[in-house]
Design an enzyme around this catalytic site. Structure first.
Site, PDB file in Angstrom:
ATOM      1  N   GLU A 257      -3.280  -3.409  -5.693  1.00 57.80           N
ATOM      2  CA  GLU A 257      -4.207  -4.675  -5.178  1.00 57.80           C
ATOM      3  C   GLU A 257      -5.283  -4.430  -4.438  1.00 57.80           C
ATOM      4  O   GLU A 257      -5.845  -3.978  -3.760  1.00 57.80           O
ATOM      5  CB  GLU A 257      -2.687  -5.265  -4.415  1.00 57.80           C
ATOM      6  CG  GLU A 257      -3.702  -6.544  -3.578  1.00 57.80           C
ATOM      7  CD  GLU A 257      -3.179  -7.631  -4.287  1.00 57.80           C
ATOM      8  OE1 GLU A 257      -2.420  -7.452  -5.445  1.00 57.80           O
ATOM      9  OE2 GLU A 257      -4.453  -8.554  -4.359  1.00 57.80           O
ATOM     10  N   THR A 299      -4.835 -11.724  -9.441  1.00 57.55           N
ATOM     11  CA  THR A 299      -3.851 -10.744 -10.252  1.00 57.55           C
ATOM     12  C   THR A 299      -3.295 -10.977 -11.692  1.00 57.55           C
ATOM     13  O   THR A 299      -3.280 -10.084 -12.729  1.00 57.55           O
ATOM     14  CB  THR A 299      -2.707 -10.009  -9.241  1.00 57.55           C
ATOM     15  OG1 THR A 299      -2.936 -10.840  -7.830  1.00 57.55           O
ATOM     16  CG2 THR A 299      -2.143  -8.828  -9.474  1.00 57.55           C
TER      17      THR A 299
HETATM   18  C1  GP9 Z   1       1.454 -11.499  -6.236  1.00 55.25           C
HETATM   19  C2  GP9 Z   1       0.955 -10.758  -6.331  1.00 55.25           C
HETATM   20  C3  GP9 Z   1      -0.553 -11.161  -5.549  1.00 55.25           C
HETATM   21  O1  GP9 Z   1       2.615 -11.193  -6.585  1.00 55.25           O
HETATM   22  O2  GP9 Z   1       0.702 -10.592  -7.008  1.00 55.25           O
HETATM   23  O3  GP9 Z   1      -1.196 -12.004  -5.444  1.00 55.25           O
HETATM   24  P1  GP9 Z   1      -2.550 -12.527  -5.915  1.00 55.25           P
HETATM   25  O4  GP9 Z   1      -2.837 -13.169  -4.617  1.00 55.25           O
HETATM   26  O5  GP9 Z   1      -3.642 -11.021  -5.678  1.00 55.25           O
HETATM   27  O6  GP9 Z   1      -2.947 -12.755  -7.398  1.00 55.25           O
HETATM   28 MN    MN Z   2      -3.870  -9.323  -6.251  1.00 55.36          MN
END
Ligand code: GP9
Ligand code: MN
Length: 635
Positions: A257, A299
């Site tokens: 992330e 993401t």
């Molecule tokens: C949510 C996580 C975060 O499930 O994948 O999402 P993002 O805000 O980074 O797209």
């Molecule tokens: Mn993300």
């Protein structure tokens, strides 16, 4: 026609419009980062709210006199709310709202903490003109100054429309001089807002949305001919030594992330931010010129790139807008080769429409929040802490039939980068950006969590039989934090060139037991290249796929990557914001130097969009592609 009497009849309308106009301009200047390069651009920015407001509020002249004031309030509220929503959205995403994003309501509900962090009390000021309007109208009513119940003459209405039209034409005319073909080039929202204004932009967006629905209805697959020709030229021979090295092994993919490359090898107060990854890289292939190519879908866009080697969309999240399209995702393709596929992510399954999209991609299973034990102690910020997530995932991993392709999506290093004191292994940074300051301890935390995970894989005997691929999903620190970022990087400022460079995310390919010859690979590459790379490692020929990426290990990969906003990077140049930069110096150079790649950048995104909007893969049977022929020519 008596101008004075017309004005007397219409003053509440003008007052509302003028207040909204000024307010919108103030919001432009204070809440959005719209780059103004000339007086002309400033003028366009200043008048653009007016071209919408005059027309929109003009509707109030069409209703019965009695209904006018209530309608003024209603329209005033709608307009202010649109502005308010954009301000809050912009604060994190550095972007303007689009219709598809608005329909991601299931995400909004999950935003929780982040949403409240993003909203400031002062945002309520956006509605202050409505309060002023109410006060003024109440006083006026008492003093019997409200004569707008008198009917307007036809002539009076006509001159209002004329005035609104002239202002709109001037606005559009100036915009067209300033930025030709503005409305046909759609992936630069800042440019649109700058020229036609935030409100007109939303109307334009609605039209685009209708167009995209029509595109699917009218597509018949004939569009493929041109696209195929383009894709054929991209096919490259896989690397002989690495082709099939992962055959029948488990593929463990970790989406890290918000992890950007600039933290790799860096320190904070003398402490390494990613000590584990730094070591792991030495024993892996590390791509240090690898870019994320995500758009509004964050993401989920990176997942889309990973599994399809298609580009996400310029507006909205493709997981939402085209979640039920026909795809030929990696999970589906590897089924025939005996692979089981899954995703592990401790969040609601509907977030980013994953539950629907994963079916379209062919995943066998999605381990979501319900499969994990999540409580107050083991959670922070967006949910389950990464360490806990990996720990609990081990049992789930063991429950799967081998070989498997499993994607892990980490979460702790997500805005607003919250962390318990005991989990902080490095200090926060000191700058004017709380976001950047808090970013480093959470990155460090995820690094530690991955270290434990790899150890656990070893303990469980999974490691030797697996290939581990880690990549950063997208940026974590937006351009809103440029000042603090410049301070961290020891630069005077962050130029548009630097901003592109900051879109680099780490990519690590770790093959246990394999002696890595050249461990840092600096080829220009992006997430679009992940699918062909992974398939070739698995020994599954990816040549006949409809894909825009190239195997990263291929000897003759074209050094070129296009970002979703149309910026592109080659081994010598960076093109962004209509400027060409020399990569070696970061200095602007003649646009002509970037010219040879402009067409390619445009085609890549356009063709990929055509496939998605037209849902073209429903017409493609997997044989109708001449990859092999090209390969022979290649030899
Ligand atoms: C949510 C996580 C975060 O499930 O994948 O999402 P993002 O805000 O980074 O797209
Ligand atoms: Mn993300």
């Amino acid at each position: 026609m008596n101008i004075k009497s017309t004005f007397v009849k219409m003053w509440p309308l003008y007052l509302t419009i003028i207040m909204l106009w000024i307010k919108t301009y103030v919001v432009y200047k204070t809440s959005f980062d719209i780059k103004i390069e000339s007086l002309m651009q400033e003028l366009i920015l200043f008048i653009n709210p007016l071209s919408f407001l005059l027309f929109f509020f003009g509707i109030t002249l069409l209703v019965k006199e009695k209904a006018r004031i209530p309608l003024l309030y209603t329209f005033g509220f709608i307009t202010s709310f649109v502005l308010f929503a954009n301000v809050v959205y912009y604060r994190f995403f550095n972007d303007f709202l689009t219709i598809p994003v608005l329909f991601q309501t299931s995400n909004m509900a999950d935003l929780g903490n982040s949403a409240s962090e993003l909203m400031h009390f002062s945002d309520l000021l956006i509605f202050s003109d409505l309060v002023i309007l109410w006060i003024v109208l109440t006083i006026a009513k008492k003093k019997q100054l409200l004569v707008n119940f008198q009917p307007l003459l036809k002539r009076e209405k006509a001159s209002y429309v004329l005035m609104a039209t002239i202002i709109s034409v001037v606005n559009l005319g100036l915009a067209e001089i300033e930025r030709p073909q503005l409305l046909t080039r759609t992936f630069d929202r800042e440019m649109l807002v700058k020229n036609i204004g935030t409100y007109n932009f939303h109307i334009y967006d609605v039209l685009l949305q209708s167009k995209s629905s029509a595109q699917r209805a009218f597509a018949d697959g004939s569009e493929f001919v041109e696209i195929e020709n383009y894709l054929k030229a991209n096919v490259r021979q896989p690397n002989e030594e690495l082709f099939g090295i992962a055959k029948d092994k488990n593929i463990i993919v970790i989406s890290m992330e918000s992890t950007q490359s600039f933290v790799i090898g860096e320190t904070i107060d003398g402490e390494l931010i990613t000590p584990f990854l730094n070591e792991f890289i030495k024993d892996s292939y590390y791509f240090d010129n690898f870019y994320h190519q995500t758009g509004q879908g964050k993401t989920s866009d990176s997942e889309f790139l990973l599994d399809n080697s298609l580009y996400p969309l310029g507006r909205g999240a493709v997981f939402f807008t085209h979640g039920t399209n026909e795809y030929q995702g990696t999970p589906e393709l590897i089924k025939d080769h005996g692979y089981y596929s899954s995703v592990m992510h401790a969040n609601n399954k509907s977030f980013w429409n994953r539950d629907i999209m994963y079916q379209s991609l062919g995943y066998d299973h999605f381990f979501e929040i319900g499969d994990y034990e999540v409580n107050e102690e083991n959670s922070i910020g967006w949910g389950l802490k990464d360490k806990e997530f990996f720990e609990q995932s081990i049992e789930l991993l063991k429950s799967q039939p081998e070989p498997y392709y499993t994607k892990f999506i980490t979460l702790t290093n997500h805005f607003p980068f919250e962390l318990n004191e005991e989990d902080k292994l490095v200090n926060e940074y000191t700058s004017n950006s709380r976001t950047l300051n808090r970013y480093f301890p959470t990155v460090r935390y995820t690094d530690e969590a991955i270290k434990h995970f790899i150890q656990r894989l070893k303990d469980e005997g999974i490691y030797e039989n697996s290939i581990i691929i880690l990549y950063g999903d997208h940026y974590g620190i937006s351009e809103n934090h440029n000042k603090a970022m410049a301070q961290f990087l020891g630069k005077d400022e962050i130029t548009p060139f630097d901003s592109v460079q900051l879109q680099k995310v780490p990519l690590i390919v770790h093959i246990p037991g394999h002696k890595v010859k050249e461990n840092v690979i600096s080829k220009v590459s992006g997430q679009i290249d992940l699918k062909p790379t992974i398939l070739n490692l698995m020994g599954i020929s990816s040549q006949d796929q409809v894909q825009f990426g190239t195997d990263l290990f291929s000897e003759n990969k074209i050094p070129f990557t296009v970002l979703r906003d149309g910026s592109f990077i080659t081994d010598e140049y960076v093109y962004t914001n209509h400027e060409c930069y020399k990569k070696s110096t970061g200095e602007p150079t003649e646009a002509a130097e970037c010219e040879p790649f402009m067409d390619k950048a445009k085609k890549e995104l356009e063709y990929s969009d055509k496939i998605v909007y037209g849902d073209l893969l429903r017409f493609y049977d997997g044989n109708d592609y001449l990859g092999e022929e090209v390969l022979q020519q290649d030899n």
